[in-house]
Scaffold this motif. Structure first.
Motif, short mmCIF file in Angstrom:
data_model
loop_
_atom_site.label_atom_id
_atom_site.label_comp_id
_atom_site.label_asym_id
_atom_site.label_seq_id
_atom_site.Cartn_x
_atom_site.Cartn_y
_atom_site.Cartn_z
N GLY A 147 0.81 -1.21 0.00
CA GLY A 147 0.00 0.00 0.00
C GLY A 147 0.84 1.26 0.00
O GLY A 147 1.84 1.36 -0.71
N VAL A 148 0.44 2.23 0.83
CA VAL A 148 1.11 3.52 0.91
C VAL A 148 2.24 3.50 1.94
O VAL A 148 3.34 3.98 1.67
CB VAL A 148 0.09 4.62 1.27
CG1 VAL A 148 0.79 5.94 1.54
CG2 VAL A 148 -0.94 4.78 0.17
N TYR A 151 -8.18 3.94 1.12
CA TYR A 151 -7.51 5.25 1.11
C TYR A 151 -6.42 5.36 0.05
O TYR A 151 -5.83 6.42 -0.10
CB TYR A 151 -6.94 5.57 2.50
CG TYR A 151 -5.90 4.60 3.02
CD1 TYR A 151 -4.56 4.68 2.64
CD2 TYR A 151 -6.26 3.60 3.92
CE1 TYR A 151 -3.62 3.80 3.12
CE2 TYR A 151 -5.32 2.71 4.42
CZ TYR A 151 -3.99 2.81 4.01
OH TYR A 151 -3.06 1.94 4.50
N ALA A 152 -6.16 4.30 -0.68
CA ALA A 152 -5.18 4.35 -1.77
C ALA A 152 -5.88 3.92 -3.07
O ALA A 152 -6.80 3.10 -3.04
CB ALA A 152 -4.01 3.42 -1.47
N HIS A 174 -6.43 0.26 -3.53
CA HIS A 174 -7.54 -0.32 -2.76
C HIS A 174 -8.86 -0.19 -3.53
O HIS A 174 -9.64 -1.15 -3.62
CB HIS A 174 -7.69 0.39 -1.40
CG HIS A 174 -6.50 0.29 -0.52
ND1 HIS A 174 -6.16 1.26 0.40
CD2 HIS A 174 -5.54 -0.66 -0.41
CE1 HIS A 174 -5.06 0.91 1.04
NE2 HIS A 174 -4.66 -0.25 0.57
#
Length: 595
Positions: A57-58, A146-147, A150
């Motif tokens: 992810g982030v 939130y990404a 996702h």
């Protein structure tokens, strides 16, 4: 177009040709699919089929499974070595989360905020979430996508995913592709990778609500490194090392208090290494050159040893519970004396005892301990925070005094821990003061009451038994156990009658839900009474609450209500956690006012 232009490698840029590139591989790094769109679609299908996916992810990797597939969740627990602690979940809409948990307007606003934290929400009954996701608790932890990755993943027809930190047990979050394959290859069936480098890992933040206010339980992604501003401008840079559990550290630069993200528990060697690298990185980022170091009083803390190994600096040792209260004052921008109620499991006291339920008058300059839970003997060192039988025997011995005989309580103790040899050993340890410390720990009292009520006998993760005890409390019960406040210096909160009453209720078969409610109600009443006694003497109208026990929503909301009815102004942590994650902020502000 120009490699010398600062926008050539701008992180927000996403191009079908230039990347970031996404691919799917197995646990050995063998490519399954290298086309980005197909890799995402295939990952979604694998998740629907019950596979475990490591998703980059982030801030690092998540380990993901279908939250509606209990077998997949149980398999992830076993492989990750996380048998009991609840998992966080992700969905792509408020409507989806609302199927399983209670979502009001304030919660929706927080979930949709740019910070996108995990929010703890009351469970709804008759849901389809696998029981293995979050058993023994009354809340689910949910976050929205939130990404971009996702969102694209959920567009493939996924409903709700477990999204837990990509690590083993309590090790630091993994953010590098090669390390992920090496460390998580035995856990995840597939790896959804990308080539966007993550320079420094950061966990998801966790928030819950106290007195209708969003309060951080873990401060990380989305909230760090936003500083807390103070009026005083410090002419020396300061480094506050934080505690050993739930560690964060803090820098003071001019008039800014810069608290790090959640680091973790320092007893793990990998976390300690991560801590050292994080300190160096954040110091470089903010151009901090500390001349003053603040640390905990505890001589055995790794964080304190790290401070004392530094050369050419001034060391300021700060008592744990004072730091808790100072963190509240720092948040609220107050430089004045308050009544501080600081309650947790462990904190090294100025008298060498283990403190954990303290009433003090405190500001940034000094504190005076004006009251505390009456000491009881705690046998077994670190084991005492795990095995509830240890604080329980100590509490029974204090509550019954000369009347206490181990055999008289065999009917109850045998259900908690059938090892009679261990019971006798703990009893003898206390009688002979061998590996025993005096403590005012309120956290260990929760363990003991939970064990007596038949909820469990062992903390597999921090505060497991207290969390389960809170979850069972019958909120319609207004009765409370009797609790005494001795007129002494300092005041002593005596729970002897409370312990005896719990024993009686257990013997009479009273339900754990009622026992829990009466226990919580008694503590709220006793803590409020301590504050009232201090106000009568000092005329101080403001009360500050801090410490891990106040992560307990039932107790904290009830205590706040009682304090407000008594016309106190009530202050508590919200920008930093009221557990040990806020300690470094308190250490920093105290050092800033002493240097």
């Amino acid at each position: 177009e120009d490699v010398n232009d600062r926008r050539f490698h701008a992180q927000p840029v996403a191009c079908p040709k230039c990347g970031p590139k996404i691919w799917l591989c197995d646990g050995k790094g063998q490519i399954i699919e290298k086309d980005s769109d197909k890799a995402i679609a295939l990952t979604a299908q694998y998740l629907k089929d019950g596979k475990i996916a490591a998703i980059k992810g982030v801030g690092g990797f998540h380990l993901a499974v279908n939250a509606l597939d209990d077998k997949a969740v149980a398999r992830l627990r076993k492989k990750k070595h996380r048998e009991h602690k609840p998992f966080a979940m992700m969905a792509n809409s408020i409507e989806q989360i609302n199927k399983y948990a209670v979502v009001d307007e304030a919660v929706e606003k927080l979930l949709k905020s740019p910070q996108s934290p995990i929010v703890l929400l009351p469970k709804k009954e008759n849901d389809h979430i696998g029981p293995a996701v979050a058993s023994g608790v009354s809340s689910y932890g949910f976050m929205l996508c939130y990404a971009p990755l996702h969102w694209l993943l959920f567009d493939e027809g996924l409903e709700t995913l477990v999204m837990t930190s990509g690590n083993i047990s309590d090790e630091p979050l993994i953010c590098k592709n090669d390390i992920a394959l090496k460390r998580l290859g035995g856990i995840a069936d597939i790896f959804l990778m990308h080539d966007r480098e993550i320079f420094r890992q950061v966990d998801d933040s966790i928030v819950h609500f106290i007195d209708d206010t969003p309060v951080l339980l873990r401060r990380a992604r989305g909230y760090v490194p936003a500083p807390v501003a103070i009026e005083k401008v410090c002419d020396k840079d300061i480094f506050a090392t934080g505690p050993d559990l739930k560690n964060t550290f803090c820098f003071v630069k001019a008039n800014q208090l810069i608290v790090s993200e959640h680091i973790g528990d320092m007893e793990d060697a990998s976390v300690y290494r991560h801590y050292i690298e994080s300190v160096k990185h954040l110091a470089k980022l903010f151009e901090v050159e500390p001349k003053v170091i603040a640390c905990d009083l505890h001589p055995g803390y790794f964080s304190s040893r790290y401070a004392k190994d530094m050369k050419g600096v001034e060391i300021i040792e700060v008592q744990h519970h004072w730091a808790h209260i100072a963190s509240v004052l720092a948040e609220h921008g107050l430089d004045e004396k308050v009544v501080g109620l600081s309650c947790d499991g462990t904190g090294y006291g100025t008298d060498g005892a283990i403190w954990g339920c303290e009433c003090m008058v405190a500001d940034f300059k000094n504190f005076e301990r004006v009251g505390h839970l009456k000491y009881y003997p705690l046998a077994g060192g670190d084991l005492a925070s795990k095995e509830a039988i240890r604080p329980l025997i100590g509490l029974l011995m204090i509550a019954y005094g000369d009347e206490f005989e181990l055999e008289k309580f065999s009917w109850m103790l045998g259900k908690i821990d059938a090892d009679k040899q261990k019971q006798n050993l703990i009893y003898e340890q206390i009688l002979k003061s061998l590996n025993v410390t005096n403590t005012s720990s309120l956290g260990r009292v929760f363990d003991a009451v939970a064990a007596m009520a038949g909820i469990g006998n062992y903390n597999n993760f921090e505060a497991e038994l207290p969390i389960a005890l809170e979850a069972l409390a019958n909120t319609s019960i207004e009765q409370a156990y009797e609790i005494e406040l001795a007129d002494s210096e300092p005041m002593l909160l005596n729970i002897g009658k409370l312990i005896r009453a719990v024993v009686g209720d257990v013997k009479n078969g009273l339900g754990a839900d009622v026992i829990s409610a009466k226990f919580h109600n008694a503590l709220a009443s006793g803590l409020c009474q301590m504050a009232l006694e201090v106000r009568d003497i000092t005329n101080i109208q403001k009360v500050a609450l801090s410490g891990g026990v106040f992560c307990n929503r039932y107790l904290t909301n009830r205590l706040i209500k009682l304090l407000k009815q008594a016309e106190f102004t009530v202050l508590f942590n919200s920008l930093v956690p009221n557990n040990d994650g806020g300690i470094s902020l308190g250490q920093a502000i105290i050092a800033a006012n002493r240097s």
